[in-house]
Write an enzyme that holds these catalytic residues in place. Structure first.
Site, mmCIF file in Angstrom:
data_model
loop_
_atom_site.group_PDB
_atom_site.id
_atom_site.type_symbol
_atom_site.label_atom_id
_atom_site.label_comp_id
_atom_site.label_asym_id
_atom_site.label_seq_id
_atom_site.Cartn_x
_atom_site.Cartn_y
_atom_site.Cartn_z
ATOM 1 C CG ASN A 1 -49.322 44.218 -7.644
ATOM 2 O OD1 ASN A 1 -49.014 45.282 -8.174
ATOM 3 N ND2 ASN A 1 -50.418 44.072 -6.909
ATOM 4 C CD1 TRP A 2 -42.623 44.772 -8.681
ATOM 5 C CD2 TRP A 2 -41.916 46.149 -10.301
ATOM 6 N NE1 TRP A 2 -41.549 44.170 -9.305
ATOM 7 C CE2 TRP A 2 -41.095 44.994 -10.304
ATOM 8 C CE3 TRP A 2 -41.659 47.151 -11.237
ATOM 9 C CZ2 TRP A 2 -40.046 44.827 -11.204
ATOM 10 C CZ3 TRP A 2 -40.611 46.981 -12.130
ATOM 11 C CH2 TRP A 2 -39.808 45.830 -12.110
ATOM 12 C CE LYS A 3 -49.302 44.786 -3.456
ATOM 13 N NZ LYS A 3 -49.806 44.413 -2.163
ATOM 14 C CG HIS B 1 -54.607 44.291 -5.764
ATOM 15 N ND1 HIS B 1 -54.567 44.789 -4.484
ATOM 16 C CD2 HIS B 1 -53.642 43.341 -5.839
ATOM 17 C CE1 HIS B 1 -53.601 44.162 -3.812
ATOM 18 N NE2 HIS B 1 -53.022 43.282 -4.613
ATOM 19 C CD GLU C 1 -52.607 46.647 -2.046
ATOM 20 O OE1 GLU C 1 -52.107 46.984 -3.126
ATOM 21 O OE2 GLU C 1 -52.061 45.832 -1.271
ATOM 22 C CD GLU D 1 -53.125 39.213 -4.305
ATOM 23 O OE1 GLU D 1 -51.934 38.973 -4.391
ATOM 24 O OE2 GLU D 1 -53.601 40.361 -4.370
ATOM 25 N N GLY E 1 -49.329 41.603 2.735
ATOM 26 C CA GLY E 1 -48.391 42.474 3.440
ATOM 27 C C GLY E 1 -48.330 42.266 4.948
ATOM 28 C CB SER F 1 -47.304 37.244 3.539
ATOM 29 O OG SER F 1 -47.849 38.468 3.998
ATOM 30 N N GLY G 1 -46.213 40.590 -3.980
ATOM 31 C CA GLY G 1 -46.045 42.023 -3.772
ATOM 32 C C GLY G 1 -44.639 42.331 -3.272
ATOM 33 N N GLY G 2 -44.515 42.548 -1.963
ATOM 34 C CA GLY G 2 -43.263 42.990 -1.343
ATOM 35 C C GLY G 2 -42.018 42.234 -1.806
HETATM 36 P P1 13P Z 1 -47.520 40.866 -0.511
HETATM 37 O O1 13P Z 1 -46.783 39.774 -1.264
HETATM 38 O O2 13P Z 1 -46.655 42.054 -0.221
HETATM 39 O O3 13P Z 1 -48.221 40.318 0.690
HETATM 40 O O4 13P Z 1 -48.658 41.416 -1.501
HETATM 41 C C1 13P Z 1 -49.490 40.514 -2.136
HETATM 42 C C2 13P Z 1 -50.265 41.251 -3.162
HETATM 43 O O5 13P Z 1 -51.133 42.047 -2.841
HETATM 44 C C3 13P Z 1 -49.934 41.005 -4.575
HETATM 45 O O6 13P Z 1 -50.904 41.517 -5.420
#
Ligand code: 13P
Length: 256
Positions: free
Chosen positions: A11-13, A97, A99, A170, A176, A217, A238-239
């Site tokens: 997920n590149w957000k 998600h 967010e 999640e 994050g 994470s 994510g990251g």
């Molecule tokens: P991180 O891997 O950066 O913690 O993000 C997880 C996420 O929200 C994937 O959708």
């Protein structure tokens, strides 16, 4: 989606620009050429989907979107339909998600509409996000929160034999933050998800039509802990998915 195969989803957000997304997709396409384990999906932002989709032609990497609207056409400013996502080559879509639940106040009645429409109108595989806040974990309310999120998201959803839904657990405190769930707590969450799905549908549907993945994470250093969790079908990253070496290492360790 093959039930036996595990899946890793990037997920590149909103972390990358258009050109950066194309460059990273190309890097990953090259890196994953010849890779033959499990499912690998990348979810760039809406703007990049079409060009990244073209670039992924011939790659084992599949394309996913980060959100979708619940109608197929009409006066819905700023929204994107499932048919348009399919048109540019998407096979997966993240819905709800945390967010979006946080910043845009999406709730599970809205996520429910998205899910119903996706299953009715498209072949896209929904990646349905659930997860509790830190306070809920600390006060022993994980089961209550997750089962209620699933109940609301899946209310009135009809599952066909070939319907596939990925439930992405999640926890908000892990996204994050550098904190990850402990394997024993993940086992507990897996049980809660299976039980909730069995209550909403039945055991057979819970087993056959749903995958369960974790996000929060995960990186190449801790991914091995997740590879050993029984009943965990993959990861939403994510990251650590913004670096092709890192993402490849994770895919290599989690997928079979
Ligand atoms: P991180 O891997 O950066 O913690 O993000 C997880 C996420 O929200 C994937 O959708």
């Amino acid at each position: 989606m093959d039930k036996k195969n595990k899946i890793i989803i990037a997920n590149w957000k909103m972390e990358l620009g258009f050109k950066e997304s194309l460059a990273l997709a190309l890097e990953m396409k090259n890196m994953f050429s010849g890779f033959s384990k499990g499912g690998v999906v990348i979810c760039p932002d809406f703007i990049s989907l079409s060009e990244v989709g073209k670039e992924l032609t011939g790659s084992i990497i599949k394309l996913g979107a980060q959100d979708v609207f619940w109608e197929e056409k009409g006066a819905y400013t700023g929204e994107v339909s499932s048919s348009e996502l399919e048109e540019v080559g998407c096979e997966y879509v993240i819905i709800g998600h945390s967010e979006r639940r946080g910043y845009l106040k999406e709730d599970y009645s809205l996520i429910n509409k998205e899910l119903k429409n996706l299953l009715k109108e498209s072949k896209l595989i929904p990646i349905l996000c659930i997860g509790e806040k830190k306070e809920s974990r600390e006060s022993g309310k994980v089961e209550e929160v997750l089962s209620e999120q699933l109940r609301q998201a899946l209310e009135g959803v009809s599952i066909k034999d070939d319907s596939q839904i990925i439930v992405a657990y999640e926890p908000l405190w892990a996204i994050g933050s550098g904190l990850v769930i402990k394997p024993e707590d993940m086992n507990e969450v897996n049980k809660i998800i299976v039980q909730s799905l069995s209550n909403i549908f039945n055991n057979k549907i819970a087993e056959n039509n749903f995958l369960r993945i974790y996000g929060g994470s995960v990186n190449s250093g801790n991914v091995k802990d997740f590879a050993q969790i029984e009943g965990l079908d993959g990861l939403l990253v994510g990251g650590a998915s913004l670096n092709s070496d890192e993402f490849y290492k994770m895919a290599d360790k989690i997928l079979i």
